[in-house]
Design a protein around this motif. Structure first.
Motif, PDB file in Angstrom:
ATOM      1  N   UNK A  15       0.877  -1.310   0.126  1.00 21.54           N
ATOM      2  CA  UNK A  15      -0.099   0.107  -0.097  1.00 21.54           C
ATOM      3  C   UNK A  15       0.877   1.361  -0.014  1.00 21.54           C
ATOM      4  N   UNK A  16       1.930   1.260   0.739  1.00 19.38           N
ATOM      5  CA  UNK A  16       2.656   2.468   0.642  1.00 19.38           C
ATOM      6  C   UNK A  16       3.305   2.690  -0.444  1.00 19.38           C
ATOM      7  N   UNK A  17       3.717   1.453  -1.344  1.00 16.02           N
ATOM      8  CA  UNK A  17       4.303   1.642  -2.496  1.00 16.02           C
ATOM      9  C   UNK A  17       3.302   2.244  -3.537  1.00 16.02           C
ATOM     10  N   UNK A  18       2.177   1.921  -3.551  1.00 19.40           N
ATOM     11  CA  UNK A  18       1.193   2.415  -4.286  1.00 19.40           C
ATOM     12  C   UNK A  18       0.801   3.803  -4.117  1.00 19.40           C
ATOM     13  N   UNK A  19       0.871   4.327  -2.820  1.00 16.12           N
ATOM     14  CA  UNK A  19       0.855   5.701  -2.531  1.00 16.12           C
ATOM     15  C   UNK A  19       1.770   6.447  -3.137  1.00 16.12           C
ATOM     16  N   UNK A  20       3.045   6.010  -3.147  1.00 17.57           N
ATOM     17  CA  UNK A  20       4.112   6.572  -3.610  1.00 17.57           C
ATOM     18  C   UNK A  20       3.994   6.756  -5.087  1.00 17.57           C
ATOM     19  N   UNK A  21       3.513   5.601  -5.600  1.00 20.31           N
ATOM     20  CA  UNK A  21       3.160   5.708  -7.055  1.00 20.31           C
ATOM     21  C   UNK A  21       2.309   6.597  -7.519  1.00 20.31           C
ATOM     22  N   UNK A  22       0.969   6.663  -6.840  1.00 27.09           N
ATOM     23  CA  UNK A  22      -0.015   7.766  -6.935  1.00 27.09           C
ATOM     24  C   UNK A  22       0.453   9.107  -6.858  1.00 27.09           C
ATOM     25  N   UNK A  23       1.377   9.230  -5.886  1.00 26.53           N
ATOM     26  CA  UNK A  23       1.839  10.697  -5.657  1.00 26.53           C
ATOM     27  C   UNK A  23       2.717  11.051  -6.874  1.00 26.53           C
ATOM     28  N   UNK A  24       3.432  10.094  -7.528  1.00 22.98           N
ATOM     29  CA  UNK A  24       4.181  10.416  -8.881  1.00 22.98           C
ATOM     30  C   UNK A  24       3.151  10.482  -9.904  1.00 22.98           C
ATOM     31  N   UNK A  25       2.172   9.868 -10.088  1.00 25.09           N
ATOM     32  CA  UNK A  25       1.033  10.089 -11.137  1.00 25.09           C
ATOM     33  C   UNK A  25       0.463  11.589 -10.860  1.00 25.09           C
ATOM     34  N   UNK A  26       0.116  11.858  -9.713  1.00 25.76           N
ATOM     35  CA  UNK A  26      -0.577  13.254  -9.616  1.00 25.76           C
ATOM     36  C   UNK A  26       0.311  14.204  -9.855  1.00 25.76           C
ATOM     37  N   UNK A  27       1.694  14.129  -9.786  1.00 24.02           N
ATOM     38  CA  UNK A  27       2.465  15.088 -10.171  1.00 24.02           C
ATOM     39  C   UNK A  27       2.857  14.949 -11.627  1.00 24.02           C
ATOM     40  N   UNK A  64      -6.497  -4.733  -7.922  1.00 18.79           N
ATOM     41  CA  UNK A  64      -7.431  -4.489  -6.745  1.00 18.79           C
ATOM     42  C   UNK A  64      -6.364  -4.091  -5.452  1.00 18.79           C
ATOM     43  N   UNK A  65      -6.867  -2.971  -4.602  1.00 16.72           N
ATOM     44  CA  UNK A  65      -6.073  -2.748  -3.585  1.00 16.72           C
ATOM     45  C   UNK A  65      -5.502  -1.360  -3.766  1.00 16.72           C
ATOM     46  N   UNK A  66      -5.519  -0.840  -4.868  1.00 13.79           N
ATOM     47  CA  UNK A  66      -4.692   0.459  -5.154  1.00 13.79           C
ATOM     48  C   UNK A  66      -5.511   1.754  -4.599  1.00 13.79           C
ATOM     49  N   UNK A  67      -6.816   1.355  -4.546  1.00 11.53           N
ATOM     50  CA  UNK A  67      -7.540   2.576  -4.671  1.00 11.53           C
ATOM     51  C   UNK A  67      -7.315   3.474  -3.214  1.00 11.53           C
ATOM     52  N   UNK A  68      -7.611   2.981  -2.288  1.00 12.15           N
ATOM     53  CA  UNK A  68      -7.407   3.714  -0.843  1.00 12.15           C
ATOM     54  C   UNK A  68      -5.993   4.210  -0.665  1.00 12.15           C
ATOM     55  N   UNK A  69      -4.993   3.661  -1.023  1.00 11.41           N
ATOM     56  CA  UNK A  69      -3.518   3.804  -0.816  1.00 11.41           C
ATOM     57  C   UNK A  69      -3.283   4.818  -1.863  1.00 11.41           C
ATOM     58  N   UNK A  70      -3.951   4.717  -3.391  1.00 11.00           N
ATOM     59  CA  UNK A  70      -3.695   5.597  -4.333  1.00 11.00           C
ATOM     60  C   UNK A  70      -4.061   7.100  -3.865  1.00 11.00           C
ATOM     61  N   UNK A  71      -5.333   6.988  -3.491  1.00 14.27           N
ATOM     62  CA  UNK A  71      -6.032   8.137  -2.823  1.00 14.27           C
ATOM     63  C   UNK A  71      -5.121   8.928  -1.986  1.00 14.27           C
ATOM     64  N   UNK A  72      -4.627   8.242  -1.069  1.00 22.15           N
ATOM     65  CA  UNK A  72      -3.623   8.718  -0.067  1.00 22.15           C
ATOM     66  C   UNK A  72      -2.566   9.329  -0.693  1.00 22.15           C
ATOM     67  N   UNK A  73      -1.824   8.826  -1.507  1.00 23.90           N
ATOM     68  CA  UNK A  73      -0.686   9.249  -2.330  1.00 23.90           C
ATOM     69  C   UNK A  73      -1.201  10.578  -3.276  1.00 23.90           C
ATOM     70  N   UNK A  74      -2.445  10.600  -3.931  1.00 23.88           N
ATOM     71  CA  UNK A  74      -2.937  11.543  -4.438  1.00 23.88           C
ATOM     72  C   UNK A  74      -3.065  12.864  -3.663  1.00 23.88           C
ATOM     73  N   UNK A  75      -3.375  12.767  -2.657  1.00 18.00           N
ATOM     74  CA  UNK A  75      -3.965  13.696  -1.694  1.00 18.00           C
ATOM     75  C   UNK A  75      -2.805  14.320  -1.201  1.00 18.00           C
ATOM     76  N   UNK A  76      -1.581  13.733  -1.041  1.00 16.81           N
ATOM     77  CA  UNK A  76      -0.421  14.195  -0.651  1.00 16.81           C
ATOM     78  C   UNK A  76       0.312  15.089  -1.531  1.00 16.81           C
ATOM     79  N   UNK A  77       0.075  14.588  -2.878  1.00 21.42           N
ATOM     80  CA  UNK A  77       0.652  15.332  -3.930  1.00 21.42           C
ATOM     81  C   UNK A  77      -0.516  16.599  -4.177  1.00 21.42           C
ATOM     82  N   UNK A  78      -1.525  16.586  -3.977  1.00 21.97           N
ATOM     83  CA  UNK A  78      -2.766  17.592  -4.238  1.00 21.97           C
ATOM     84  C   UNK A  78      -3.108  18.068  -2.887  1.00 21.97           C
ATOM     85  N   UNK A  79      -2.475  18.466  -1.954  1.00 23.44           N
ATOM     86  CA  UNK A  79      -3.117  18.595  -0.580  1.00 23.44           C
ATOM     87  C   UNK A  79      -4.461  19.549  -0.863  1.00 23.44           C
ATOM     88  N   UNK A  80      -4.511  20.619  -1.645  1.00 19.03           N
ATOM     89  CA  UNK A  80      -5.632  21.527  -1.786  1.00 19.03           C
ATOM     90  C   UNK A  80      -6.757  21.172  -2.492  1.00 19.03           C
TER      91      UNK A  80
END
Length: 610
Positions: free
Chosen positions: A67-79, A445-461
């Protein structure tokens, strides 16, 4: 030459903290931080190094390594790949937990630096705790699992090897073609070893995204092909976003009258209501875009890897000539395409300039406008709230319609696997490139919530809304607790259809009987709201679309992660739109249902490119 004595772990952390990038004219750290779950293999090496440098390189604790790697990947995708994160784990199950995430990043061409601990390089205590032993190869460890799913892999056996390994990692992570996961397996004894490092190694480096211009001959051939086209169509893929080519695409489509269809990764390249946006393409595509694709004589594929969902398993584009504008030659020549190897934005600008006043024929433009308007009416119909007298369970389309209507203009939707991505691709009204965040390359499956976390960390506003089925929720939900802990507020909508509804529909659609996908009525019912509350979220179960519409404004206004649970119909999906997908059907069918499915399959195979 000036030197400084540091452990290998300290040198790694200092090097990562010194990497910078440019985002919207500002110089910012390339790495947004490090996700770490400490254990045997990294707690005594990278742990102290991260603690000592936590101001320059923040460390975040998660609850699951995948999950933490998913969040990291989502952070990069959102950026849009301009920024990224690193992840470190123990040497055993912590490391192998990240292999799925590495595969996801590899398929989606997204950067993440993985730093799993590894067994002792000196081998004195072999076999050490959690060590996987090979009877035939003494150099193998569990981390060799990362080799096929990493764009670059290295095992750091001596501290000074980092002088070459870390710059090599940066090259891959920041390159528009090679971009993907990098794994540096880090033996725990090497992490703690000291070395006299050149101070120059830790100077600030600014990484700028390479944007190659098109070759003059390829450009001339591409322009000639476009001028000859009577029914051109643009496919906008994820490369449009990673190039920052949204404005160039909008200008090209407007000036030359070419309709645009969007892949899953490319959705949001144009706003949903842009006059040239014909909607989603392929298996989960709109009727408008797919009808245009079937009639097109030239398809300009911009920044897409032409996955089977995009091409209708190579049966959608018919006899159209394919022109591949892609930064990677590997993708530009797919489907025997005519290549234009270049950055997406620069390629579009160069083609537009060379085309001058050329535009697609007026009747083709009008056909696209008419088909798109018709599709918008379909979207309004299938996403509308049910009438009060309707007692049936809501469809996924009705749920996402309610969520889409409640979303702020700059809201971000996050989703991954199952039936929801198909409904979202067809029906969601994306406002910009960042507003539509789907992981569908690996359909994990399983990316969704962790990915949401990463996206929010990238786009906090921006408000981040996660749509997740009950099946994916049960696979991975731990980062609800992490989002609460970090104050990274999410709104999570759980659609409970009592099982794997998407695969049940696929099973039946290929002639099979319902089996092992939906839970029987006698099976225990999970109280998702209570479960989410136990992790610190605000949570409630709602009754139908009316209940969802009442709950969404409160959840979006809340300061803490909210989870809304709603029961949905597992049998219903949007029938309109779509294209064939090659899923093999039994060649020795049994029963009328399988026989009919096999006949349809054999007929569809004849339309495939060969």
């Amino acid at each position: 030459m000036a030197t400084i004595r540091l452990t290998a772990a300290e040198a790694t952390v200092r090097f990562l903290a010194a990497q910078m990038t440019e985002v919207e004219g500002r110089t910012v750290p390339l790495f947004g931080g490090v996700f770490a779950i400490f254990g045997h293999g990294n707690v005594a090496g990278l742990g102290p190094a991260l603690e000592a440098n936590r101001k320059a390189l923040p460390t975040f604790r998660a609850h699951n390594e995948q999950a933490m790697a998913h969040a990291a990947i989502a952070f990069a995708k959102a950026h849009a790949r301009r920024r990224m994160m690193a992840c470190t784990t123990s040497i055993g199950p912590g490391a192998t937990n990240m292999v799925t995430a590495a595969a996801l990043a590899h398929v989606n061409r997204l950067p993440v630096l993985l730093l799993p601990g590894d067994v002792f390089a000196n081998r004195r205590p072999d076999p050490v705790l959690q060590q996987v032993e090979s009877f035939a190869d003494g150099t193998v460890s569990a981390n060799d699992c990362f080799r096929p799913v990493s764009r670059y892999f290295d095992r750091v056996m001596r501290p000074e090897q980092l002088l070459a390994a870390l710059p090599a990692a940066m090259r891959v992570l920041t390159d528009p073609v090679e971009c993907g996961p990098v794994t540096l397996a880090f033996p725990q004894d090497v992490q703690a070893e000291a070395f006299d490092w050149p101070t120059e190694f830790f100077r600030k480096r600014i990484h700028r995204t390479r944007a190659p211009e098109p070759d003059a001959r390829e450009l001339a051939a591409a322009v000639e092909a476009l001028r000859a086209a009577k029914r051109p169509l643009i496919l906008a893929g994820g490369g449009v976003k990673y190039s920052g080519a949204e404005a160039a695409l909008a200008d090209f489509a407007h000036r030359h009258g070419v309709p645009v269809a969007e892949t899953q990764a490319g959705k949001g390249s144009l706003s949903w209501d842009h006059p040239r946006n014909a909607g989603s393409i392929g298996v989960t595509g709109s009727a408008a875009a797919n009808a245009l694709a079937a009639k097109a004589d030239l398809v300009l594929a911009v920044g897409t890897r032409l996955q089977d969902f995009t091409s209708g398993s190579r049966a959608l584009f018919g006899g159209a000539r394919l022109l591949g504008l892609n930064v990677a030659a590997f993708d530009a020549v797919k489907h025997e395409g005519q290549p234009l190897v270049a950055d997406a934005a620069r390629g579009l600008v160069a083609m537009s300039s060379a085309l001058g006043r050329w535009a697609a024929p007026r009747d083709w433009q009008e056909k696209a406008v008419t088909a798109t308007a018709r599709w918008h009416r379909v979207v309004e119909k299938v996403t509308a709230a049910p009438k009060p007298k309707d007692v049936a369970l809501p469809s996924d389309a009705q749920v996402l319609g309610a969520v889409n209507r409640a979303m702020p203009a700059d809201g971000v939707v996050v989703c991954a696997a199952g039936g929801l991505p198909g409904e979202l691709h067809k029906l969601w009204r994306a406002t910009d490139a960042a507003s539509y965040h789907l992981e569908y390359g690996y359909s994990c499956m399983g990316y969704e919530i962790a990915g949401g976390l990463g996206a929010k960390m990238a786009l906090p506003k921006r408000e981040v809304v996660v749509l997740v089925g009950d099946g994916s929720y049960l696979m991975m939900n731990s980062e609800i607790a992490t989002s609460v802990m970090l104050g990274a507020k999410l709104t999570i909508v759980v659609l409970d259809n009592r099982g794997f509804g998407c695969i049940n529909r696929l099973q039946r659609g290929t002639g099979g009987a319902p089996f092992n996908n939906l839970l029987p009525d006698a099976a225990p019912r999970v109280d998702f709201a209570m479960h989410a509350k136990s992790m610190g979220a605000i949570a409630l179960k709602v009754d139908g679309i009316a209940g969802l519409e009442a709950a969404l404004p409160k959840a979006l206004a809340a300061k803490r992660t909210s989870v809304i649970v709603i029961d949905t119909d597992p049998q219903v999906s949007t029938a309109e739109g779509g294209a064939w997908w090659d899923v093999p059907v039994a060649a020795a069918p049994r029963g009328e249902t399988q026989i009919a499915a096999r006949r349809a399959y054999e007929a569809a195979l004849k339309k495939q490119e060969h």
